[in-house]
Scaffold this active site. Structure first.
Site, PDB file in Angstrom:
ATOM      1  N   GLU A 186     -15.067  -0.592   4.472  1.00 28.48           N
ATOM      2  CA  GLU A 186     -15.250  -1.414   5.686  1.00 28.48           C
ATOM      3  C   GLU A 186     -16.208  -0.747   6.665  1.00 28.48           C
ATOM      4  OE1 GLU A 186     -11.702  -2.993   7.527  1.00 28.48           O
ATOM      5  OE2 GLU A 186     -12.817  -3.658   9.301  1.00 28.48           O
ATOM      6  N   ASP A 246      -1.619  -6.277   1.818  1.00 29.95           N
ATOM      7  CA  ASP A 246      -1.817  -5.047   2.591  1.00 29.95           C
ATOM      8  C   ASP A 246      -0.497  -4.345   2.863  1.00 29.95           C
ATOM      9  OD1 ASP A 246      -4.357  -4.158   3.205  1.00 29.95           O
ATOM     10  OD2 ASP A 246      -4.629  -5.567   4.866  1.00 29.95           O
TER      11      ASP A 246
HETATM   12  O1  KIV Z   1      -6.714  -6.996   6.789  1.00 30.44           O
HETATM   13  C1  KIV Z   1      -7.776  -7.425   6.322  1.00 30.44           C
HETATM   14  O2  KIV Z   1      -8.077  -8.625   6.400  1.00 30.44           O
HETATM   15  C2  KIV Z   1      -8.653  -6.469   5.661  1.00 30.44           C
HETATM   16  C3  KIV Z   1     -10.021  -6.937   5.256  1.00 30.44           C
HETATM   17  C4  KIV Z   1     -10.850  -7.361   6.380  1.00 30.44           C
HETATM   18  C5  KIV Z   1     -10.696  -5.919   4.409  1.00 30.44           C
HETATM   19  O3  KIV Z   1      -8.281  -5.375   5.455  1.00 30.44           O
END
Ligand code: KIV
Length: 281
Positions: A180, A82
């Site tokens: 989401e 991320d």
């Molecule tokens: O940060 C995360 O774990 C996510 C998922 C829940 C899609 O973005």
């Protein structure tokens, strides 16, 4: 090695697949050993690993640190990291530089960012640099103060926006998109409209893949569990029972045993060195 081609093939053939989060070496090994093809180093590590109230405080340094740990255990799974809050919102240059750090320093094979049509330019630039991008639309936890945590695409305008965002990120070159907490039929419509895999997270069954936070699936995160999660184990309860048994054993003198078990291990307490066959002392 799981590749983007493999995911595209699964989309084309209607083969559903799972995605789970991992934030460290041990859990990456567990998820990989379970045969899950994609690991997400989610910024949910902010709450689950670091105890922050939301994903917003997570830094790029923290994401790189956890991604490196995951990479050591991920084996042949595809690892997506991320991009944390404010690492891609300021400018395209900033986004490129930070996506590059997750790949060069973290070792991630792809990055994920929260954004639809409004971030198409950023996605296009990162993809052009050779870094695969997974987009994240619907509920965007990094924008919680603007949109809250409510279900998305519940009215006609919301459904239109979800589809518009999905098509925009596909056109910009994203290889997959997380949707989401969006209304299930709206997400189903997105899944049918796109050629890239649609990964649902609390958005109903009509998706190409499903992603959940591993700590939720295992019943390990104590603070809250989203309503759409299915818990496959209650490891938090099991851990509490085991740890209090240890605590009681130490207090009552049952551990360690008076007569030491025969020495069968040449490993140190971290597992370095050779292990001989037999019970560990
Ligand atoms: O940060 C995360 O774990 C996510 C998922 C829940 C899609 O973005």
């Amino acid at each position: 090695m799981i590749t983007l081609r493999q995911l595209a093939h699964w989309k084309a053939t209607g083969q559903k697949f799972a995605v789970l989060t991992a934030y460290d070496y041990t859990f990456a090994k567990l998820v990989a050993a379970a045969g899950v093809p994609v690991i997400l180093v989610g910024d949910s590590l902010g709450q689950v690993m670091l105890g922050y109230p939301s994903t917003q405080p997570v830094t790029l340094e923290e994401m790189i640190h956890h991604t490196r740990a995951v990479m050591r255990g991920a084996g042949t799974t595809l690892v997506v990291a991320d991009m944390p809050f404010m690492s891609y919102q300021v400018s395209v240059e900033d986004a490129l530089r930070n996506a590059g750090r997750l790949v060069k320093e973290g070792g991630a094979q792809a990055v994920k960012l929260e954004g639809g049509a409004d971030f198409a330019e950023v996605i296009r630039a990162i993809v052009r640099a050779g870094i695969p991008v997974m987009a994240h639309i619907g509920l965007r936890p990094q924008s919680v103060h603007q949109h809250g945590y409510r279900t998305q695409a519940t009215d006609a305008a919301g459904r239109r926006q979800l589809l518009l965002d999905a098509k925009a990120v596909e056109k910009a070159g994203a290889f997959a998109v997380v949707v989401e907490k969006a209304e299930a039929s709206a997400t189903g419509a997105v899944t049918r409209a796109l050629h890239i895999p649609v990964i649902g997270c609390g958005s109903g069954p009509d998706c190409d893949a499903q992603v959940l936070v591993t700590y939720d699936v295992l019943g390990l995160f104590p603070d809250f569990t989203p309503s759409f999660v299915k818990q496959y184990a209650r490891l938090g309860d099991a851990a509490r029972i085991a740890l209090s048994a240890f605590d009681a054993d130490v207090r009552t003198g049952k551990f360690p045993a008076k007569t030491p078990a025969p020495a069968v291990s040449t490993k140190d307490s971290r597992g370095n060195g050779k292990r001989k066959k037999g019970r560990l002392s």
